[in-house]
Enzyme design. Structure first.
Site, PDB file in Angstrom:
ATOM      1  CG  HIS A 203      38.827  46.637  44.053  1.00  0.00           C
ATOM      2  ND1 HIS A 203      38.370  47.229  45.214  1.00  0.00           N
ATOM      3  CD2 HIS A 203      37.875  46.871  43.123  1.00  0.00           C
ATOM      4  CE1 HIS A 203      37.189  47.770  44.995  1.00  0.00           C
ATOM      5  NE2 HIS A 203      36.855  47.567  43.725  1.00  0.00           N
ATOM      6  CG  ASP A 411      47.907  44.254  49.272  1.00  0.00           C
ATOM      7  OD1 ASP A 411      46.916  44.183  48.513  1.00  0.00           O
ATOM      8  OD2 ASP A 411      47.941  43.747  50.398  1.00  0.00           O
TER       9      ASP A 411
END
Ligand code: F6P
Length: 526
Positions: A203, A411
């Protein structure tokens, strides 16, 4: 909901250390109750259960509802489809070793969660996961902590999880392991003799090999990845970085079509950009103006424009640089003094990790300093809030905002960017200012793309967003919404499972297929 034999799990609400033990595998904020995201039927011939493994587990509440965010809702949808098990950490630490998971049954899903020895959990989570893997995967070599005890603790806890999961597995189960906490889990299961199909989804980003190779136990970690049948990342760039790491360490060799071979084992490496439950979020945002917090916020704004940022308190989010850019924007655009408010919603996170503890003070100080320097008796330029805000209220705040600032330094994806877009009023949409270092940039290139390290560029983008014509805002928003609709959370789940079941080529790469022509992309230059 039925408590199974073994040890009963404590329903949500009894989390230790002031944490909710609700699904935190998503970057989403907690939702009150969760609809099921429909996933296409499981591919034919696949009759086994789905086993999801993640550090945080969305244990249902006492009344049987789940308090999970969008990502967890999608996984729950997939679990309901096939029936299965969700396995992970209980949210609690134990004083004595115990490898029996707490079990709870809800419909055709069993939740099984494990307490971990306090000492081990600190080494595993506060240590290796969040002081080695997290900084390195976010390209922060300067924050890396190399500590052999922590490294060993990480591998030991993975072995403990594998041993606790083993008795619950059946030969035809498909296992889907999530995130950086559990990279070696498949290798541990293979050691125990399991030959099931096992997939892994990361993730967070995966860096280029020059950065990744600073990780303690680097080669051991890379070898751990090769025990999977599918290794998934958010972006083609992350997948490619990972492939290069294997190649440079001379671990196996690449095949065509996203496949890779190590010894006799062939596995897939692919990009599966995670999405949101777009239509549900659109509906939530439309009705959110009735939410009391949203109403209070609107009243407090008077006729000022709202600029919003929503992030966990994390150095990867670039909050410090963002406040600096906002200050620069105010200083160089005095016409906006007392005409805008920047709301930064930042729930505290991982407070036991020293880097995070330090950051809490730094950001609070910076927000205070900015207000002291730029504010007026009747104007607070930055509203900085360390609270978790409910899903509906957040949707309403996004919709109210003229500008969404999503400017992480790095991110994996960043679902706030996607939720901000989905929340907008189509006739009068706000503008997304997005970091080129967020995974979401690969799909959302019709946003105003910025380099968050470049204060003046970001400041110029804020000004441009506030001055943008309604025609341009609509055009950009439509392009962005097209991308969200082309790749929702259910698509992500279905694509990954199809790759794992061997029914689909890897790298579905919806991002690339629906790309906005480069000419329309909105790079802001300084
Ligand atoms: O982004 C990675 C991630 O593990 C998410 O999946 C999760 O929402 C977030 O970090 C929160 O982390 P933690 O469990 O450490 O609070």
């Amino acid at each position: 909901m039925k408590i199974l034999t073994g040890r009963p799990v404590e329903p949500s609400g009894a989390a230790p250390q002031g944490r909710a033990n609700t699904a935190k595998i998503s970057k989403h904020f907690v939702m009150a109750s969760s609809p099921v995201v429909p996933i296409d039927p499981a591919p034919e011939g696949n009759t086994g259960r789905l086993i999801v493994v993640s550090n945080r587990v969305p244990i249902p509440t006492k009344d049987g509802t789940s308090s999970a965010g969008g990502l967890a809702v999608a996984l729950e949808g997939a679990l309901k489809q096939q029936g299965g098990l969700w396995f992970g950490w209980s949210g609690k630490t134990a004083d004595r070793p115990d490898s029996t998971p707490h079990m709870l049954e809800s419909g055709n899903i069993t939740f099984a969660v494990l307490d971990v020895l306090k000492k081990d959990f600190d080494l595993f989570y506060t240590g290796f996961a969040n002081r080695a893997l997290w900084p390195i995967c976010h390209y922060r070599l300067d924050l890396l902590q190399v500590d052999r005890t922590q490294t060993e603790g990480y591998f030991r806890v993975n072995r403990t999880f594998a041993q606790a999961l083993a008795p619950l597995l059946r030969p035809d189960d498909t296992i889907w392991i999530h995130d950086y906490h559990f990279i070696p889990l498949a290798a541990e299961l293979r050691q125990l003799g399991f030959r099931n199909r096992i997939g892994f989804f990361l993730h967070i980003p995966w860096p280029p090999s020059d950065v990744a190779s600073a990780l303690p136990a680097y080669v051991r970690l890379l070898n751990g990845f090769t025990a999977y049948d599918v290794v998934g990342f958010h972006t083609p760039q992350d997948a490619d970085n990972f492939r290069q790491c294997l190649i440079r360490e001379k671990i196996g060799f690449p095949f065509g079509n996203g496949e890779y071979q190590v010894g006799t084992h062939r596995f897939k490496i692919g990009a599966f950009p995670v999405g949101i439950d777009t239509e549900t979020f659109v509906r939530t945002a439309r009705t959110a103006k009735r939410n009391p917090l949203v109403r209070r916020m609107r009243e407090s704004m008077e006729d000022r424009s709202l600029i919003i940022g929503v992030d966990r308190l994390d150095y990867s989010k670039g909050i410090k640089q963002r406040i600096e850019s906002y200050s620069c924007f105010i200083r160089s655009n005095p016409q906006f003094r007392n005409k805008v408010v920047y709301l930064q919603v930042t729930p505290k996170s991982r407070s036991d990790v020293p880097e995070y503890k330090r950051m809490q003070h730094e950001i609070a100080e910076q927000a205070g300093w900015t207000n002291g320097n730029l504010g007026e008796v009747d104007w607070t330029p930055v509203r900085y809030v360390n609270k978790t805000i409910g899903h509906t209220a957040l949707a309403g705040l996004y919709r109210m905002a003229r500008v969404g600032l999503v400017t992480p330094l790095r991110d994996g994806m960043n679902l706030v960017a996607k939720e901000f877009v989905a929340a907008q009023d189509e006739d009068d949409p706000g503008v997304l200012v997005l970091s080129r270092f967020a995974g979401a940039m690969h799909e959302l290139d019709a946003a105003l793309l910025v380099n968050p390290y470049d204060t003046e560029m970001t400041a110029a983008a804020i000004a441009r967003a506030l001055e943008m014509s309604v025609e341009e805002r609509r055009e950009r928003w439509q392009a962005l919404m097209g991308r969200l609709r082309a790749n929702g959370i259910a698509d992500w789940c279905r694509d990954f499972l199809a790759a794992l079941h061997g029914d689909q080529p890897v790298v579905p790469d919806r991002g690339e297929r629906h790309k906005t022509p480069r000419s329309r992309a909105a790079h802001v230059s300084s």
